[in-house]
Scaffold this active site. Structure first.
Site: not given
Ligand code: NAD
Length: 473
Positions: A121, A168, A201, A225, A229
């Site tokens: 970002y 990750k 994941d 992010d 959601d």
């Protein structure tokens, strides 16, 4: 207070009325940001008066801001977060009474603590060749430390028992790996809180299968992010996801959702997410009783079957408009807290202005250089030429990769090469090496190829400060 765009002004008005009805002694300063500011020709979307007000007060309640798509303008939301270095994005979700979801009855009650400044970002992007784009993922040690500490401080402030760190790190060993490493170090200072690392994941998978196992989840900007959601979907959608952007100098409270332009002015929007954000703001201002009243009023309203049209309510409820919902909350501010409501304190982000000095001396040894080259040559031809070009330098060609996979020396694989190669050069004679040697290498390469960027290869305290390529032996 920033009313914002789309449904923003309606929900902000309702939230302001509810906050005032709790008795919170707040004097509001109203300032603009977003679409109207862009339209007036200010490319930042955030006027100076808004910045000055936030600098003075340190607190904002913000409606959603629309970002023009496909134009040069940057997101005014991101600008505000970055200008005030609000590095911690706190996104709690909990099962809401009267709101039916496939997870109802499982007691979902968790907080995503998302790093808010760094990672992809930072938006540092370059075309490497006309056909290859690059985005730089920058992660700093101080950025890791402050977000991880915020997560543990939040766990303490909210009496929560577990912090998961989601990364990750198995693939991005240096960037995501730094988050994991920092998490493991800081966790030792909070022995009463269970600390677990989880691959991002698997977290997505586990959140859908057994969300009730999670308490606090700390993660990087991009992961956070997406995951936040997902978590809002567990409790009834974006209409119930509030958030706080916390930094040393400012705190900005806003709903996770955007400006929902199709509902603008229609008295249909759900103000609950911004109400939950306002409860966090009240706690931030040490108005704990007022925050508890607001949440009790909201819970009692939903439990009574009063909901807005976006909500799949339990049987028998009929939707009301934004304003009527706000009034229903005001009417129930004296309701008792919902059973099991956890006592909460303000979440104070830790003040970290500099890192503790490293325990060991930082010995940095030059090992080589990665040079990124644009060419349509085959790997074999490229290797032959690069070997010739570096012959009179103190480097030797060790490996060539294409998008991270070794293509020379040949591996037997079947990589489809594009015109973006990396040549890895190692220093053959440490004693001969100077900074000038690297410029010399680049000069030699420039004689034949266009290179687009170069990375030094260094060992820091004996550990390689770079990763191996996929398939490298
Ligand atoms: P959105 O969150 O506005 O809408 C997504 C979906 O959820 C839509 O169907 C919308 O109608 C619904 N929705 C969202 N909030 C709702 C609410 N309170 N009540 C009822 N329904 C609601 O996302 P989008 O459509 O991708 O973005 C619209 C604009 O908002 C864009 O300009 C985007 O840049 C901006 N945005 C701003 C923020 C922010 O200010 N923090 C966050 C996300 C998007």
């Amino acid at each position: 207070m920033i009313p914002g765009d789309g449904i923003g002004p309606e929900i902000v008005e309702v939230v302001r009325a509810v906050v005032e009805a709790t008795g919170a002694p707040i004097v509001w300063e109203e300032h603009a940001a977003g679409a109207a500011v862009f339209a007036a020709g200010d490319q930042s979307g955030v006027p100076e008066a808004t910045i000055a007000s936030l600098r003075r007060t340190g607190v904002a309640l913000k409606g959603p801001l629309a970002t023009p798509v496909g134009k040069g303008e940057k997101s005014a939301n991101v600008t505000l977060r970055k200008l005030f270095e609000t590095y911690a994005n706190i996104r709690p979700v909990r099962e809401m009474p009267g709101v039916a979801t496939p997870f109802s009855g499982r007691g979902v009650d968790l907080v995503v603590v998302r790093e808010n400044i760094e990672d992809l970002y930072a938006g540092i992007e370059h075309m490497q060749t006309p056909d290859v784009a690059q985005c730089l993922k920058l992660i700093s040690r101080i950025g890791c430390e402050r977000i991880v500490r915020t997560a543990f401080e939040l766990a303490v402030a909210q009496n929560r028992g577990t912090v998961h760190c989601a990364t990750k790190a198995n693939i991005m060993k240096l960037t995501e790996g730094m988050v994991k490493e920092t998490f493991e170090t800081v966790a030792a200072e909070y022995p009463s809180i269970r600390a677990e690392h989880i691959i991002i994941d698997n977290l997505a998978h586990q959140l859908v299968r057994r969300p009730e196992q999670f308490d606090v989840i700390v993660t990087t900007n991009m992961n956070g992010d997406i995951i936040s959601d997902l978590t809002s979907g567990l409790v009834g959608g974006l209409g119930f996801a509030g958030s706080a952007n916390l930094g040393d100098d400012a705190a900005i409270f806003e709903a996770v959702h955007g400006s929902a332009p199709k509902y603008a002015g229609a008295d249909r929007a759900n103000p609950a997410a911004l109400l939950l954000s306002a409860a966090m703001m009240l706690r931030h201002l040490d108005l704990l009783a007022e925050a508890d009243r607001l949440e009790a009023g909201l819970d009692a309203t939903l439990a009574a079957g009063v909901v807005t049209a976006d909500v799949t309510a339990t049987a028998g409820a009929s939707p009301v408009g934004t304003r009527a919902f706000g009034q229903a909350v005001i009417d129930r501010l004296d309701a008792p807290p919902r059973p099991g409501a956890r006592p909460q304190q303000a979440v104070r982000p830790p003040r970290i202005t500099r890192l503790a000095p490293p325990a060991r001396p930082r010995i940095r040894r030059q090992v080589g250089a990665d040079v990124f080259i644009e060419t349509t040559d085959t790997p074999t031809v490229l290797a032959e030429r690069l070997q010739q070009l570096c012959r009179d330098t103190c480097y030797t060609l060790a490996m060539i990769s294409n998008r991270g996979t070794v293509v020379w020396p040949p591996t037997g694989g079947a990589t489809h090469c594009i015109d973006h190669f990396r040549g890895r050069f190692l220093i053959t004679d440490q004693l001969e090496w100077t900074n000038h040697s690297l410029t010399r290498l680049l000069d030699e390469i420039s004689g034949h190829y266009r290179w687009m960027h170069v990375e030094r290869l260094e060992e820091i305290d004996g550990t390689p400060g770079f990763t191996a390529a996929q398939g490298q032996r």
